[in-house]
Design an enzyme around this catalytic site. Structure first.
Site, PDB file in Angstrom:
ATOM      1  N   GLN A 123       0.808  -0.985  -0.079  1.00 59.99           N
ATOM      2  CA  GLN A 123       0.036  -0.104   0.009  1.00 59.99           C
ATOM      3  C   GLN A 123       0.767   1.137  -0.015  1.00 59.99           C
ATOM      4  O   GLN A 123       1.605   1.618   0.991  1.00 59.99           O
ATOM      5  CB  GLN A 123      -0.696   0.022   1.240  1.00 59.99           C
ATOM      6  N   GLY A 124       0.865   1.961  -1.183  1.00 62.88           N
ATOM      7  CA  GLY A 124       1.864   3.120  -1.286  1.00 62.88           C
ATOM      8  C   GLY A 124       1.046   4.397  -1.076  1.00 62.88           C
ATOM      9  O   GLY A 124       0.553   5.077  -1.953  1.00 62.88           O
ATOM     10  N   SER A 126       1.711   6.464   2.325  1.00 63.80           N
ATOM     11  CA  SER A 126       2.508   7.580   2.920  1.00 63.80           C
ATOM     12  C   SER A 126       3.949   8.039   2.114  1.00 63.80           C
ATOM     13  O   SER A 126       4.237   7.135   1.372  1.00 63.80           O
ATOM     14  CB  SER A 126       3.041   6.961   4.271  1.00 63.80           C
ATOM     15  N   SER A 158       4.692  -1.371   3.708  1.00 66.66           N
ATOM     16  CA  SER A 158       4.856  -2.721   4.406  1.00 66.66           C
ATOM     17  C   SER A 158       4.928  -3.670   3.119  1.00 66.66           C
ATOM     18  O   SER A 158       4.139  -3.812   2.205  1.00 66.66           O
ATOM     19  CB  SER A 158       3.715  -3.127   5.242  1.00 66.66           C
ATOM     20  N   GLU A 241      -8.595  -0.895   7.244  1.00 63.26           N
ATOM     21  CA  GLU A 241      -7.403  -0.921   8.009  1.00 63.26           C
ATOM     22  C   GLU A 241      -7.823  -0.759   9.481  1.00 63.26           C
ATOM     23  O   GLU A 241      -7.046  -1.494  10.422  1.00 63.26           O
ATOM     24  CB  GLU A 241      -6.043  -0.036   7.505  1.00 63.26           C
ATOM     25  N   SER A 369      -2.031   7.737  12.902  1.00 64.59           N
ATOM     26  CA  SER A 369      -1.726   7.865  14.411  1.00 64.59           C
ATOM     27  C   SER A 369      -2.524   7.884  15.259  1.00 64.59           C
ATOM     28  O   SER A 369      -3.841   8.367  15.069  1.00 64.59           O
ATOM     29  CB  SER A 369      -0.601   8.829  14.623  1.00 64.59           C
ATOM     30  N   GLU A 371      -3.035  10.085  17.610  1.00 67.92           N
ATOM     31  CA  GLU A 371      -3.326  11.609  17.602  1.00 67.92           C
ATOM     32  C   GLU A 371      -4.249  11.838  16.641  1.00 67.92           C
ATOM     33  O   GLU A 371      -5.320  12.495  17.003  1.00 67.92           O
ATOM     34  CB  GLU A 371      -2.519  12.303  17.471  1.00 67.92           C
TER      35      GLU A 371
HETATM   36  C1  LIG Z   1       4.795  -0.519  11.091  1.00 68.18           C
HETATM   37  C2  LIG Z   1       4.181   0.319  10.099  1.00 68.18           C
HETATM   38  C3  LIG Z   1       3.708  -0.108   8.964  1.00 68.18           C
HETATM   39  C4  LIG Z   1       3.416   0.976   7.909  1.00 68.18           C
HETATM   40  N1  LIG Z   1       2.694   0.395   6.877  1.00 68.18           N
HETATM   41  C5  LIG Z   1       2.364   1.413   5.858  1.00 68.18           C
HETATM   42  C6  LIG Z   1       1.995   0.918   4.501  1.00 68.18           C
HETATM   43  O1  LIG Z   1       1.990  -0.214   4.387  1.00 68.18           O
HETATM   44  N2  LIG Z   1       1.716   1.762   3.671  1.00 68.18           N
HETATM   45  C7  LIG Z   1       1.551   3.163   4.013  1.00 68.18           C
HETATM   46  O2  LIG Z   1       1.264   4.052   3.325  1.00 68.18           O
HETATM   47  N3  LIG Z   1       1.990   3.690   5.249  1.00 68.18           N
HETATM   48  C8  LIG Z   1       2.452   2.882   6.331  1.00 68.18           C
HETATM   49  N4  LIG Z   1       2.759   3.247   7.535  1.00 68.18           N
HETATM   50  C9  LIG Z   1       3.093   4.627   7.611  1.00 68.18           C
HETATM   51  C10 LIG Z   1       1.905   5.283   8.658  1.00 68.18           C
HETATM   52  O3  LIG Z   1       0.344   5.391   7.941  1.00 68.18           O
HETATM   53  C11 LIG Z   1       2.520   6.703   8.918  1.00 68.18           C
HETATM   54  O4  LIG Z   1       3.399   6.406   9.684  1.00 68.18           O
HETATM   55  C12 LIG Z   1       1.507   7.310  10.046  1.00 68.18           C
HETATM   56  O5  LIG Z   1       0.160   7.718   8.876  1.00 68.18           O
HETATM   57  C13 LIG Z   1       1.939   8.678  10.413  1.00 68.18           C
HETATM   58  O6  LIG Z   1       2.489   9.399   9.460  1.00 68.18           O
HETATM   59  P1  LIG Z   1       4.120   9.961   9.589  1.00 68.18           P
HETATM   60  O7  LIG Z   1       5.098   8.662   9.933  1.00 68.18           O
HETATM   61  O8  LIG Z   1       4.401  10.566   8.410  1.00 68.18           O
HETATM   62  O9  LIG Z   1       3.998  10.675  10.937  1.00 68.18           O
HETATM   63  P2  LIG Z   1       3.709  12.212  10.813  1.00 68.18           P
HETATM   64  O10 LIG Z   1       2.452  12.613   9.862  1.00 68.18           O
HETATM   65  O11 LIG Z   1       4.974  13.097  10.467  1.00 68.18           O
HETATM   66  O12 LIG Z   1       3.387  12.665  12.437  1.00 68.18           O
HETATM   67  C14 LIG Z   1       4.621  12.821  13.565  1.00 68.18           C
HETATM   68  C15 LIG Z   1       3.855  12.798  14.700  1.00 68.18           C
HETATM   69  O13 LIG Z   1       3.121  14.140  14.787  1.00 68.18           O
HETATM   70  C16 LIG Z   1       1.749  13.844  15.018  1.00 68.18           C
HETATM   71  N5  LIG Z   1       0.645  14.588  14.385  1.00 68.18           N
HETATM   72  C17 LIG Z   1       0.569  14.886  12.894  1.00 68.18           C
HETATM   73  N6  LIG Z   1      -0.267  15.691  12.746  1.00 68.18           N
HETATM   74  C18 LIG Z   1      -1.247  15.829  13.902  1.00 68.18           C
HETATM   75  C19 LIG Z   1      -2.303  16.636  13.838  1.00 68.18           C
HETATM   76  N7  LIG Z   1      -2.952  17.087  13.135  1.00 68.18           N
HETATM   77  N8  LIG Z   1      -2.851  16.482  15.249  1.00 68.18           N
HETATM   78  C20 LIG Z   1      -2.048  15.941  16.232  1.00 68.18           C
HETATM   79  N9  LIG Z   1      -0.875  15.204  16.135  1.00 68.18           N
HETATM   80  C21 LIG Z   1      -0.498  15.246  14.875  1.00 68.18           C
HETATM   81  C22 LIG Z   1       1.634  12.349  14.852  1.00 68.18           C
HETATM   82  O14 LIG Z   1       0.504  11.736  15.584  1.00 68.18           O
HETATM   83  C23 LIG Z   1       2.822  11.834  14.891  1.00 68.18           C
HETATM   84  O15 LIG Z   1       2.882  11.310  16.419  1.00 68.18           O
HETATM   85  C24 LIG Z   1       3.230   2.400   8.385  1.00 68.18           C
HETATM   86  C25 LIG Z   1       3.793   2.718   9.651  1.00 68.18           C
HETATM   87  C26 LIG Z   1       4.168   1.701  10.486  1.00 68.18           C
HETATM   88  C27 LIG Z   1       4.657   2.136  11.750  1.00 68.18           C
END
Ligand SMILES: Cc1cc2nc3c(=O)[nH]c(=O)nc-3n(C[C@H](O)[C@H](O)[C@H](O)COP(=O)(O)OP(=O)(O)OC[C@H]3O[C@@H](n4cnc5c(N)ncnc54)[C@H](O)[C@@H]3O)c2cc1C
Length: 387
Positions: A123-124, A126, A158, A241, A369, A371
């Protein structure tokens, strides 16, 4: 049309249970690199035996029956402690969206190999600068004769290094407000210009990776749902999901909690652990949380049976995070008392708990996340003002 339910009959459930007992691979390694081929082969055997496509339309390679059959199957699979099949993203997240939004040709081509594990999906969504704020994604798909040329970079993808297909969100119209110019593309991972860079997590597994797309051609028939209407389609994928995945994970956590209870009994009985008030309180809290999650799962199942999962799936996700992290943190804190236990009883394998604990830390990030889920509950479920 009345859909015939296949596992409603207790005799059918008993025969599934016996089949799993006989056929499921045992002692599957926890590390993904050694595990993958085993669980992919397991997926094929489940499919060929007619269990895996339950609840999926027969005309596309499913085994027919109702969604309830799929839930019963998942329950038996988890309770038998059989491994989960390899193609999780296809089976639980992207596949249902393809069945809902796909063209006839897409469904005929894609569903059966996805169910059988012959084609693994990733799933692409992020990107390095678009996770929570997914609508800001920058991967571009520009029109070219017969399709699109894709350029950009995805991350945390993933199973990318195992996948034959990617469900990709890309910007197809940069001139309109950000959520309105996105399309949902189905991209073959062996297309020229796709490159995967696996990333190692703290569990030691490289479960996800970065995926670079450089001038990747995607034919126009591989758009899922309306052109520039990909945001709505993606929300369907994310709801799966959070909802159906949450039901399966709840079952796994219930089974883990029962294993943990038995383990604590063993540790106390063998003098390794003192059952003080603090320990009893933590175990009591975890059991209460697990029971609350089990009750809540029943509501999720009712919602699933009555239609599409909605915004309230964010509540499922939040509850799941709390329970999962509490149960596995308790197990992790007992690791010291588990020294030497495997030699005494190979079923009491301490390494399982380390892996579960480390993986549970990711639960509050993936799929949106914690939040962000709280924000959705506040605004869209409770109707609170955005500020
Ligand atoms: C094990 C694992 C598997 C994954 N697999 C996939 C996958 O297959 N495909 C895919 O597309 N993605 C995948 N992801 C990505 C996942 O969906 C993202 O990590 C997630 O959506 C958070 O985005 P980010 O990491 O860019 O964090 P950011 O968006 O940069 O956030 C950083 C921090 O800021 C907080 N934050 C951000 N915006 C707000 C807001 N508006 N209000 C309050 N707090 C906020 C977040 O909660 C977090 O704590 C995976 C992640 C993990 C850990």
């Amino acid at each position: 049309m009345q859909v015939k339910q296949r596992l409603a009959d207790p005799a059918a459930r008993t025969s599934l249970r016996a089949w799993l007992e006989r056929e499921a691979p045992r002692d599957v390694p926890t590390d993904l690199a050694r595990r993958f081929d085993i669980v992919r082969d397991w997926q094929r055997r489940l499919y060929d035996a007619g269990w895996l496509g339950l609840g999926w339309p027969e005309e596309y390679g499913g085994a027919g029956g109702a969604i309830l059959d799929q839930l019963v199957f998942n329950e038996e699979l988890v309770r038998s402690k059989a491994p989960h099949p390899a193609g999780t993203i296809g089976l639980e997240i992207v596949g249902p969206t393809i069945v809902s939004y796909g063209t006839e040709v897409q469904k005929q081509r894609l569903v059966k190999p996805m169910l059988r594990g012959d084609e693994i999906w990733c799933q692409g969504f992020s990107e390095p600068n678009a996770g929570s704020d997914l609508g800001s994604l920058q991967t571009r798909a520009e029109p070219v004769p017969g399709g699109f040329k894709v350029n950009g970079r995805k991350t945390w993808t993933s199973w990318a290094q195992y996948a034959q297909w990617c469900a990709l969100l890309a910007r197809t119209d940069p001139s309109v407000p950000k959520h309105k110019g996105i399309s949902y593309l189905l991209v073959e991972m062996d297309s020229p210009g796709v490159e995967v860079f696996p990333l190692v997590q703290m569990t030691g597994d490289a479960e996800f990776g970065e995926v670079a797309f450089q001038d990747v051609f995607v034919p126009e028939e591989n758009v899922l749902g309306p052109l520039n209407g990909g945001w709505h389609v993606a929300m369907n994928t994310l709801a799966h999901e959070r909802g159906p995945y949450a039901v399966r994970r709840q079952l796994e956590i219930s089974v883990a909690m029962e294993d943990l209870r038995q383990l604590v009994q063993h540790l106390v009985a063998t003098g390794r652990l003192r059952p003080d008030a603090l320990l009893q309180q933590r175990i009591g809290r975890c059991r209460a949380l697990v029971q609350m999650l089990e009750q809540h799962s029943q509501e999720v199942i009712s919602a699933m049976l009555s239609g599409e999962p909605g915004e309230e799936s964010s509540i499922d996700k939040l509850l799941l995070i709390e329970v999962e992290q509490s149960v596995f943190a308790l197990a992790f804190d007992l690791l010291g008392a588990m020294r030497g236990i495997r030699e005494e009883d190979p079923r009491l394998d301490a390494s399982r708990w380390t892996h579960e604990y480390l993986y549970s830390r990711a639960a509050s990030i993936y799929g949106g996340s914690a939040e962000i889920q709280r924000g959705i509950v506040g605004q869209r479920v409770l109707g609170l003002p955005r500020a």
